[in-house]
Design a protein around this motif. Structure first.
Motif, PDB file in Angstrom:
ATOM      1  N   TRP A 226       0.539  -5.663  17.318  1.00 56.71           N
ATOM      2  CA  TRP A 226       1.242  -6.641  18.169  1.00 56.71           C
ATOM      3  C   TRP A 226       2.144  -5.950  19.194  1.00 56.71           C
ATOM      4  CZ3 TRP A 226       6.485  -6.076  17.658  1.00 56.71           C
ATOM      5  CH2 TRP A 226       6.947  -5.485  16.468  1.00 56.71           C
ATOM      6  N   ASP A 228       1.356  -3.518  21.086  1.00 57.68           N
ATOM      7  CA  ASP A 228       0.567  -3.294  22.306  1.00 57.68           C
ATOM      8  C   ASP A 228       0.575  -4.513  23.208  1.00 57.68           C
ATOM      9  OD1 ASP A 228      -0.152  -0.734  21.362  1.00 57.68           O
ATOM     10  OD2 ASP A 228      -1.824  -1.578  20.220  1.00 57.68           O
ATOM     11  N   ARG A 229       0.569  -5.701  22.595  1.00 60.89           N
ATOM     12  CA  ARG A 229       0.627  -6.933  23.391  1.00 60.89           C
ATOM     13  C   ARG A 229       2.029  -7.126  23.967  1.00 60.89           C
ATOM     14  NH1 ARG A 229      -3.891  -9.842  22.940  1.00 60.89           N
ATOM     15  NH2 ARG A 229      -5.223  -9.532  21.107  1.00 60.89           N
ATOM     16  N   ARG A 234      -1.981  -4.055  26.522  1.00 60.17           N
ATOM     17  CA  ARG A 234      -3.296  -4.699  26.414  1.00 60.17           C
ATOM     18  C   ARG A 234      -3.627  -5.479  27.685  1.00 60.17           C
ATOM     19  NH1 ARG A 234      -5.906  -6.296  20.743  1.00 60.17           N
ATOM     20  NH2 ARG A 234      -5.050  -4.628  19.453  1.00 60.17           N
ATOM     21  N   ALA A 235      -2.649  -6.168  28.226  1.00 63.03           N
ATOM     22  CA  ALA A 235      -2.888  -6.930  29.461  1.00 63.03           C
ATOM     23  C   ALA A 235      -3.241  -5.983  30.605  1.00 63.03           C
ATOM     24  CB  ALA A 235      -1.644  -7.746  29.810  1.00 63.03           C
ATOM     25  N   GLU A 238      -6.811  -4.916  30.128  1.00 63.63           N
ATOM     26  CA  GLU A 238      -7.731  -6.000  30.483  1.00 63.63           C
ATOM     27  C   GLU A 238      -7.889  -6.101  31.997  1.00 63.63           C
ATOM     28  OE1 GLU A 238      -9.683  -7.867  28.693  1.00 63.63           O
ATOM     29  OE2 GLU A 238      -9.014  -7.163  26.734  1.00 63.63           O
TER      30      GLU A 238
END
Length: 497
Positions: A226, A228-229, A234-235, A238
């Motif tokens: 979590w 990383d989010r 993570r975003a 992406e």
């Protein structure tokens, strides 16, 4: 029917052999290493940007093979040619896997290509496809005209700098050259003269390199993923994946267009689309596979070649004796031409020695690409568990004083006195790796590297900008999948009289 007295030994001896073998394995110690913390292990002690330096220092304390705990994952670091041989040759099959790392898996379409895919039938098929249809000697030779044209364009640009006595940023100009060549070979177009498009393209590639080597907590402590989010990592990944995917898809759609104007050369995306249509291999090629292979070409070929060319020029400007000797070899016959073709440079033995010495001291991937053990085994007298991540510190191996005399000195002559090469048979020099997973694009990269260096040194004399001394040229590295010179190499080019 066997009598009882014959049956008992037949049962006992195999069991005894099995237990003795197990006992030997169990008795083998684990490699030594620094103590870590619960759960975190040694992660808090490591800096992702200088791992090869930290590992080199730790090897002086714990030896040529030592262990680390990366969160909940076990790892070893290898820092000698002898142990590297055990990994790459004697136990190559055991260590042909790749560790699953979140960023790399995402950007490689879950390992739908050569570099990051797990070892197995798919990897063998995709590698065979690439070796035969992309990296074959015939294919590499077919792109000689592209290499020649683009290197000539670079020489023209530098000639303009020389005429106006302005400084040449070799880092920028060589990176631009290699990306243009690879884009033409892979995609059939160049992005260097397209203004905003050029800036966007290079920005996207730079971010890709950062994401490939980014530290994701989920890789080492899954239940804390979590973070990383929360950090936005993570975003960010992406976004970069989406940009790269749209870029690859644009290229594919362009080459699927029946009304597209075809160039003279059959570029790699066309080759892959034909193979997808023809189904000549056991794997059913998808667009994700094609995108994965294009990623290998774009990132690996562009980054490593440009980084090595700049490191070579850095080493030469810091070592005037070597620079003078190399230019004498290249200019000895003073060809009646303004450009050296690939055929002209095949017998330049000192040029080849300079390239080897550059790859020894300044290899673009100091830790290569990590591997992972697929089963338990013994390496260097130590027990290595299954699923252990393996870092081979090629940077330390290339500087090992037990192997190399005066290892920190840039001395190409050492390669005129021995037959050591970088094709994976000599474990003292492994800039491209070794074993089953050695880089298959060596010949393509070396052909371009030789052409760039030969013509830069044939066409120009090189000097430091006014006020700078050779000692002022640093050798700091930037972080990334391929480690470039951190500060740009800026030199004065002069047209020889």
């Amino acid at each position: 029917m066997l009598s009882l007295h014959l049956l008992i030994p037949c049962l006992i001896f195999p069991l005894l052999w099995f237990f003795l073998k197990c006992r030997r394995i169990i008795k083998a110690p684990h490699p030594p290493g620094p103590r870590g913390l619960p759960i975190v292990g040694n992660l808090h002690q490591l800096d992702n940007s200088i791992l090869y330096l930290q590992f080199s220092q730790l090897s002086k304390i714990y030896g040529p093979i030592f262990s680390l705990k990366l969160g909940l994952r076990q790892a070893i670091v290898v820092s000698s040619a002898e142990i590297a041989k055990e990994i790459f040759k004697n136990n190559d099959l055991v260590f042909s896997n790749r560790p699953i790392v979140y960023g790399q898996q995402k950007l490689s379409y879950n390992g739908s290509e050569m570099a990051f895919s797990p070892y197995g039938d798919f990897w063998r098929d995709i590698r065979k496809l690439c070796v035969i249809h992309i990296f074959s000697a015939k294919r590499v030779s077919s792109y000689a005209s592209i290499r020649k044209f683009e290197v000539k364009q670079m020489i023209k640009k530098i000639s303009n700098h020389a005429a106006s006595s302005s400084v040449t940023n070799l880092s920028e100009i060589v990176t631009s050259l290699t990306s243009t060549i690879i884009c033409r070979i892979a995609f059939g177009r160049r992005y260097e003269d397209e203004g905003i498009e050029r800036s966007k393209f290079h920005g996207m590639l730079h971010e890709f390199g950062a994401m490939m080597t980014a530290f994701f907590v989920c890789d080492y402590i899954p239940f804390m993923g979590w973070i990383d989010r929360l950090s936005g990592l993570r975003a960010r990944l992406e976004r970069n994946f989406k940009e790269m995917d749209e870029f690859y898809q644009e290229v594919i759609d362009e080459h699927l267009d029946p009304n597209r104007e075809h160039g003279d050369e059959e570029v790699i995306v066309d080759v892959l689309l034909q193979l997808k249509k023809g189904r000549l291999f056991s794997i059913d090629l998808t667009f994700d596979h094609i995108k994965g292979v294009l990623m290998n070409m774009l990132v690996a070929a562009t980054d490593t070649t440009s980084a090595t060319a700049v490191w070579a020029m850095t080493a030469l400007i810091k070592n005037p004796r070597v620079l003078k000797k190399l230019q004498e070899e290249i200019r000895i016959s003073r060809f009646e031409k303004d450009f050296l073709n690939e055929d002209d440079i095949q017998n330049f033995s000192y040029l080849k020695a300079v390239i080897k010495e550059t790859l020894r001291l300044y290899l673009p991937g100091p830790l290569l690409i990590p591997r992972e053990s697929s089963e338990e085994c013994i390496i260097g007298g130590y027990q290595i568990p299954t699923k252990t991540i393996v870092f081979v510190n090629a940077w330390a191996i290339h500087r090992d004083p037990n192997v190399w005399k005066d290892p920190e000195e840039f001395y190409p002559e050492r390669f005129l006195e021995n037959s050591i090469n970088f094709y994976g048979k000599d474990f003292e020099l492994i800039p491209f790796g070794a074993g089953r997973r050695i880089c298959p694009g060596i010949s393509m990269g070396v052909a371009l590297l030789e052409l760039i260096l030969a013509n830069l040194l044939y066409s120009f004399d090189w000097e430091l900008p006014h006020g700078l001394l050779k000692e002022d040229i640093d050798t700091e590295r930037s972080a990334g999948l391929s480690q470039h010179k951190k500060n740009h190499l800026c030199l004065l080019a002069k047209i020889p009289i």
